[in-house]
Design a protein around this motif. Structure first.
Motif, mmCIF file in Angstrom:
data_model
loop_
_atom_site.group_PDB
_atom_site.id
_atom_site.type_symbol
_atom_site.label_atom_id
_atom_site.label_comp_id
_atom_site.label_asym_id
_atom_site.label_seq_id
_atom_site.Cartn_x
_atom_site.Cartn_y
_atom_site.Cartn_z
ATOM 1 N N CYS A 198 25.097 19.157 -34.045
ATOM 2 C CA CYS A 198 25.006 18.528 -35.590
ATOM 3 C C CYS A 198 25.152 20.276 -37.086
ATOM 4 C CB CYS A 198 24.203 17.628 -35.892
ATOM 5 S SG CYS A 198 23.220 16.577 -35.781
ATOM 6 N N TRP A 225 19.721 26.243 -36.586
ATOM 7 C CA TRP A 225 21.055 27.152 -37.177
ATOM 8 C C TRP A 225 20.877 28.609 -36.067
ATOM 9 C CZ3 TRP A 225 24.332 25.259 -40.735
ATOM 10 C CH2 TRP A 225 24.345 24.036 -41.329
ATOM 11 N N SER A 277 28.756 20.819 -36.364
ATOM 12 C CA SER A 277 29.558 19.791 -37.642
ATOM 13 C C SER A 277 28.979 20.270 -38.815
ATOM 14 C CB SER A 277 29.433 18.159 -37.197
ATOM 15 O OG SER A 277 29.290 18.101 -35.493
ATOM 16 N N LEU A 278 28.014 20.444 -39.177
ATOM 17 C CA LEU A 278 27.900 21.150 -40.976
ATOM 18 C C LEU A 278 29.138 21.993 -40.779
ATOM 19 C CD1 LEU A 278 24.442 20.251 -41.299
ATOM 20 C CD2 LEU A 278 26.689 19.221 -42.009
ATOM 21 N N SER A 332 20.400 18.483 -37.989
ATOM 22 C CA SER A 332 20.393 20.236 -37.522
ATOM 23 C C SER A 332 18.957 20.679 -37.881
ATOM 24 C CB SER A 332 20.984 20.046 -38.753
ATOM 25 O OG SER A 332 20.438 20.233 -39.988
ATOM 26 N N LEU A 371 26.903 12.329 -42.860
ATOM 27 C CA LEU A 371 26.689 13.074 -43.716
ATOM 28 C C LEU A 371 24.821 13.562 -43.687
ATOM 29 C CD1 LEU A 371 27.936 15.823 -43.718
ATOM 30 C CD2 LEU A 371 27.776 14.832 -46.197
ATOM 31 N N THR A 419 22.918 13.674 -40.530
ATOM 32 C CA THR A 419 24.088 15.128 -39.189
ATOM 33 C C THR A 419 23.181 15.935 -40.240
ATOM 34 O OG1 THR A 419 26.496 14.589 -39.236
ATOM 35 C CG2 THR A 419 25.536 16.681 -39.160
ATOM 36 N N VAL A 420 22.484 16.018 -41.255
ATOM 37 C CA VAL A 420 21.975 17.610 -41.880
ATOM 38 C C VAL A 420 20.751 17.110 -41.488
ATOM 39 C CG1 VAL A 420 20.731 18.056 -44.483
ATOM 40 C CG2 VAL A 420 23.387 17.656 -44.338
ATOM 41 N N PHE A 455 33.036 21.445 -41.297
ATOM 42 C CA PHE A 455 32.386 20.553 -41.973
ATOM 43 C C PHE A 455 32.780 21.401 -43.773
ATOM 44 C CE2 PHE A 455 30.599 18.656 -46.088
ATOM 45 C CZ PHE A 455 31.294 17.221 -46.977
ATOM 46 N N VAL A 456 31.709 22.322 -43.589
ATOM 47 C CA VAL A 456 31.558 23.311 -45.033
ATOM 48 C C VAL A 456 33.145 24.337 -45.404
ATOM 49 C CG1 VAL A 456 30.284 25.630 -45.620
ATOM 50 C CG2 VAL A 456 28.904 23.327 -44.901
#
Length: 322
Positions: A290, A67, A293-294, A49, A42, A45-46, A297-298
């Motif tokens: 990434c 983003w 993926s986040l 990103s 995790l 990944t952050v 996840f959120v």
């Protein structure tokens, strides 16, 4: 002097330290697994990103560029997110209904219970790729036996996985074919309902629906909650069946060296996990992958948190928070 008088004796400190070490030893497998398989991925990944990283050169910090690209410029993000959420809502709901219905049916059968239980559970044991290949063959619009039977009956036959309007319902049908896992879980919950409550309901003149509403449902709501939450998490990661079905329906053979953009037909089977794989391992855009993926996840965490709240309506009225 006062502080030394309040300090615990050395023997007590040693016992406390041994207790802490013993507790840490028992927790170490979970702590190692959590750190290696969740916390570190995790955090990585952050980190990636905010980087431009093609898995070959050194990562280069680009700020919020990844983003902005994913959320405002990527044309496939909207369809992929819509398809994923559609599958979460429709597939999870129908799997719960069908799994509970088949569980009720099997528990009410007086004879050959083992045969029916095995027959309904066997499709779940099929590997996902093999099950998808067989299902796409059965629903092939040109040579599949399903359309042949429908044509013989004079019923218009859909194109199934080759039709954007039928592709996602076909995936839902595939998931309902392998409903055996939920059937077993619901059967265990249904058989655990006290028979005395059914007998008391019959004495009060309750019919089948009222017995289910006031006896069965309150007893199995924790299992329903478990099935819904795990179903949402699994469907948010839906990848293999949609990818294999799209490849087969498009005429691309499944095997080494076959590279095709996922989502056939017309991106109707494209899910967010497929888009993550395509960006990260086919286009080597690790930063955008990434970010996706986040986002996934959120959304999964938000939906799970919402479902876990008692006021979600799945728990009995007396257990709900005000």
């Amino acid at each position: 002097m006062a502080s030394s008088s309040l300090a615990p004796p050395p023997g007590l400190r040693r016992r406390r330290n041994r207790a802490r070490l013993r507790t840490a030893g028992f927790l170490s497998p979970w702590l190692i697994g959590f750190s290696v398989f969740f916390a570190y991925p995790l955090i990585a990944t952050v980190y990636f990103s905010f980087m431009h990283y093609n898995q070959i050169e050194e990562p280069d910090f680009v700020g919020l560029r990844n983003w902005k690209y994913v959320l405002t410029q990527m044309p496939l993000f909207g369809p992929a997110l819509w398809n994923t959420l559609w599958l979460v809502v429709v597939m999870v709901a129908l799997r719960i209904v069908f799994g509970l219905g088949i569980g009720l049916l099997v528990t009410k059968i007086k004879s050959a219970t083992g045969f029916f239980r095995t027959a309904f559970y066997l499709p779940y044991l099929a590997p996902p790729v093999a099950a998808t290949v067989a299902f796409v063959f059965l629903l092939n619009p040109g040579t599949g036996p399903v359309n042949g039977i429908l044509g013989a009956l004079g019923i218009p036959a859909p194109a199934w996985f080759n039709d954007p309007g039928w592709a996602k319902p076909s995936l839902v049908m595939l998931s309902l074919w392998g409903i055996g896992d939920l059937m077993v879980i619901f059967m265990a919950a249904l058989l655990d309902v006290p028979k005395e409550q059914y007998e008391a309901a019959e004495l009060d003149g309750a019919g089948a629906w009222r017995k289910f509403r006031y006896v069965t449902w309150p007893s199995i709501t924790p299992i329903v909650m478990f099935a819904v939450v795990t179903g949402v998490v699994q469907t948010m990661q839906y990848y293999t069946q949609a990818l294999v079905a799209g490849k087969l329906a498009s005429g691309v053979s499944v095997g080494p060296g076959s590279v095709v953009q996922p989502g056939y037909p017309e991106h109707s089977t494209l899910t967010v996990p497929q888009l993550v794989y395509s960006l990260g391992f086919q286009n080597f855009n690790t930063g955008a992958a990434c970010v996706l993926s986040l986002v996934l996840f959120v959304i999964a965490m938000a939906v799970t948190t919402l479902l876990m709240r008692k006021r979600a309506g799945l728990l009995p009225a007396e257990d709900r928070s005000v």
